[in-house]
Design a protein around this motif. Sequence first.
Motif, PDB file in Angstrom:
ATOM      1  N   MET A  37       8.498  12.418   3.403  1.00 47.28           N
ATOM      2  CA  MET A  37       7.129  11.965   3.119  1.00 47.28           C
ATOM      3  C   MET A  37       6.319  11.884   4.202  1.00 47.28           C
ATOM      4  O   MET A  37       6.573  11.758   5.151  1.00 47.28           O
ATOM      5  N   ARG A  38       5.126  12.115   4.055  1.00 47.31           N
ATOM      6  CA  ARG A  38       4.038  12.168   5.261  1.00 47.31           C
ATOM      7  C   ARG A  38       4.292  10.778   6.136  1.00 47.31           C
ATOM      8  O   ARG A  38       4.334  10.699   7.377  1.00 47.31           O
ATOM      9  N   ILE A  39       4.612   9.822   5.323  1.00 54.12           N
ATOM     10  CA  ILE A  39       4.757   8.332   5.958  1.00 54.12           C
ATOM     11  C   ILE A  39       5.883   8.348   6.881  1.00 54.12           C
ATOM     12  O   ILE A  39       6.036   7.747   7.940  1.00 54.12           O
ATOM     13  N   HIS A  40       7.043   9.246   6.564  1.00 55.49           N
ATOM     14  CA  HIS A  40       7.996   9.102   7.543  1.00 55.49           C
ATOM     15  C   HIS A  40       7.808   9.779   8.862  1.00 55.49           C
ATOM     16  O   HIS A  40       7.997   9.614   9.844  1.00 55.49           O
ATOM     17  N   ALA A  42      16.683   8.585   2.302  1.00 54.56           N
ATOM     18  CA  ALA A  42      15.798   7.867   3.500  1.00 54.56           C
ATOM     19  C   ALA A  42      15.224   6.774   3.283  1.00 54.56           C
ATOM     20  O   ALA A  42      15.311   6.234   2.092  1.00 54.56           O
ATOM     21  N   LEU A  43      14.784   6.115   4.272  1.00 51.76           N
ATOM     22  CA  LEU A  43      14.184   4.704   4.007  1.00 51.76           C
ATOM     23  C   LEU A  43      12.882   4.754   2.962  1.00 51.76           C
ATOM     24  O   LEU A  43      12.265   5.824   2.937  1.00 51.76           O
ATOM     25  N   PRO A  44      12.949   3.771   2.119  1.00 50.93           N
ATOM     26  CA  PRO A  44      11.693   3.704   1.033  1.00 50.93           C
ATOM     27  C   PRO A  44      10.682   3.346   1.587  1.00 50.93           C
ATOM     28  O   PRO A  44      10.455   2.776   2.791  1.00 50.93           O
ATOM     29  N   PRO A  45       9.458   3.928   1.010  1.00 47.46           N
ATOM     30  CA  PRO A  45       7.912   3.995   1.661  1.00 47.46           C
ATOM     31  C   PRO A  45       7.675   2.567   1.932  1.00 47.46           C
ATOM     32  O   PRO A  45       7.026   2.623   3.186  1.00 47.46           O
ATOM     33  N   ALA A  46       8.242   1.645   1.250  1.00 42.84           N
ATOM     34  CA  ALA A  46       7.554   0.177   1.529  1.00 42.84           C
ATOM     35  C   ALA A  46       8.192  -0.203   2.898  1.00 42.84           C
ATOM     36  O   ALA A  46       7.408  -0.780   3.666  1.00 42.84           O
ATOM     37  N   GLU A  50       0.908  -1.216  -0.045  1.00 45.00           N
ATOM     38  CA  GLU A  50       0.023   0.150  -0.166  1.00 45.00           C
ATOM     39  C   GLU A  50       0.899   1.189  -0.013  1.00 45.00           C
ATOM     40  O   GLU A  50       0.626   2.451  -0.725  1.00 45.00           O
ATOM     41  N   ALA A  51       1.852   1.275   0.736  1.00 42.41           N
ATOM     42  CA  ALA A  51       3.112   2.456   0.840  1.00 42.41           C
ATOM     43  C   ALA A  51       3.530   2.485  -0.521  1.00 42.41           C
ATOM     44  O   ALA A  51       3.664   3.796  -0.886  1.00 42.41           O
ATOM     45  N   VAL A  52       4.007   1.463  -1.465  1.00 38.20           N
ATOM     46  CA  VAL A  52       4.403   1.647  -2.704  1.00 38.20           C
ATOM     47  C   VAL A  52       3.445   2.110  -3.538  1.00 38.20           C
ATOM     48  O   VAL A  52       3.834   3.277  -4.301  1.00 38.20           O
ATOM     49  N   GLU A  53       2.181   1.813  -3.588  1.00 35.54           N
ATOM     50  CA  GLU A  53       1.091   2.223  -4.308  1.00 35.54           C
ATOM     51  C   GLU A  53       0.983   3.914  -4.090  1.00 35.54           C
ATOM     52  O   GLU A  53       0.624   4.778  -4.885  1.00 35.54           O
ATOM     53  N   LYS A  54       0.958   4.225  -2.767  1.00 37.99           N
ATOM     54  CA  LYS A  54       0.804   5.643  -2.469  1.00 37.99           C
ATOM     55  C   LYS A  54       2.101   6.678  -2.596  1.00 37.99           C
ATOM     56  O   LYS A  54       1.947   7.819  -3.183  1.00 37.99           O
ATOM     57  N   TYR A  55       3.150   6.134  -2.404  1.00 33.82           N
ATOM     58  CA  TYR A  55       4.286   6.979  -2.361  1.00 33.82           C
ATOM     59  C   TYR A  55       5.539   6.480  -3.485  1.00 33.82           C
ATOM     60  O   TYR A  55       6.431   7.238  -3.536  1.00 33.82           O
ATOM     61  N   GLY A  56       5.452   5.353  -3.953  1.00 33.39           N
ATOM     62  CA  GLY A  56       6.265   4.916  -4.775  1.00 33.39           C
ATOM     63  C   GLY A  56       7.427   4.033  -4.535  1.00 33.39           C
ATOM     64  O   GLY A  56       7.492   3.737  -3.173  1.00 33.39           O
ATOM     65  N   ALA A  57       8.462   3.661  -5.098  1.00 31.99           N
ATOM     66  CA  ALA A  57       9.420   2.955  -4.822  1.00 31.99           C
ATOM     67  C   ALA A  57      10.694   3.539  -3.900  1.00 31.99           C
ATOM     68  O   ALA A  57      11.213   2.856  -3.002  1.00 31.99           O
ATOM     69  N   GLY A  58      10.592   4.838  -4.215  1.00 29.30           N
ATOM     70  CA  GLY A  58      11.894   5.372  -3.442  1.00 29.30           C
ATOM     71  C   GLY A  58      11.681   6.739  -2.852  1.00 29.30           C
ATOM     72  O   GLY A  58      10.882   7.211  -3.221  1.00 29.30           O
TER      73      GLY A  58
END
Length: 395
Positions: free
Chosen positions: A86-89, A274-278, A67-75
Amino acid sequence: MKSIHDMEFLKEKINQLKESGLYKEVVTLEGPNESECIINGKKVINLSSNNYLGFSNHPRLKKAAIEAVEKYGAGAGAVRPIVGNMRIHDELEELLAKFKREEAVLVFQSGFNCNAGTIQAVTEDGDLIISDELNHASIIDGARLSKAKKTTFKHSDMEDLERILKENKNKHNRMLIITDGVFSMDGDIAKLPQIVELAEKYGAMTYVDDAHSSGVLGESGRGTVDYFDLHGRVDFTIGTLSKAIGVVGGYVAGKKVTIDWLINRGRPFLFSTALPPAAVGACIEAINMLMESTEYTDRLWNNAKYFKGKLGKLGFNTGQSETPITPIIIGDESKAKEFSNRLFEKGVFVSPIVFPTVPKGTGRVRCMVTAGHSYEQLDKVVNIMEEVGKEMNII
Ligand code: PMP
């Protein structure tokens, strides 16, 4: 004619490693890290991972990663101070701060980076770093990168620590005591209450690396600070997201001002992407799972007690472990390797651990019991260990 580019000097060094039993070979797993895995086409019970809770291949973490990849991409795009968080960070750091009951958290790309970046950023010329002699390599390297003076105290020896503090009081701008929370190769727990008391007595700061206690010790796996109820009394708490959390990454938890400073002077944060979204998405899910229920930590401890109980009766030297980390200390490096090889032949994967990961002459295999093991698997391991241990006169 020999050329410098033939790397003869490295070949010689490798030969020396081989002769002394210190050469490492890395196996390849054909699939996810599970309690049972396939290595070299062989199905083996895996006692070599830090995947304490079995999260690394958990369906909930995988779903969160996708889900994180779909929302934020791979990197993540670039280093955070340049491209932004990114918001997820932000979400992961807010969640970790709540989980650790600290003011704020900063996430790095690994636990190693976190130690390497934090120690050098919070100490400077004129300071003294006082480190347990068995602290992890990333702490040693973090200290090496600092301009502060460094010294070590004997492992978990509070008299030695107090001697150093007494001798150095008023000789330095600041003193920083650093310890692993749980010692990664022996499984013993730091004497954190005494360390904190000594630090308070002599006006030193404290730094605990909870890599092997996060997700393992304390309420819902909150770590050693929680386990000893020392909230607010440890200045820097490090955790990894790579072991019990099952993914990758490291973090420092502490005061807002500390995090603010590390955003400005923590070099891996400033200079490495930074860490990837996944990974971030999966970590968020793992922390939520820990906060929801103690199911996984309970299972981990049940399995650890079960395994240690059985192994203890056989007469192996399992050192002073107080946690699921269960070393079988053999001493001679070549013998430790031979033990590991023979176990592998019989279907148990438990890596040998030798210098420089542990002191010379203390070669061992380190058994990592996880929540994912079944009693049946653990029984099988114990039986095979007994058989091989007797064959090799270890027990
Ligand atoms: N600190 C300690 C005590 C560790 O055992 C480890 C991992 N071996 C690390 C830090 C590094 O953590 P990571 O694997 O997340 O880089």
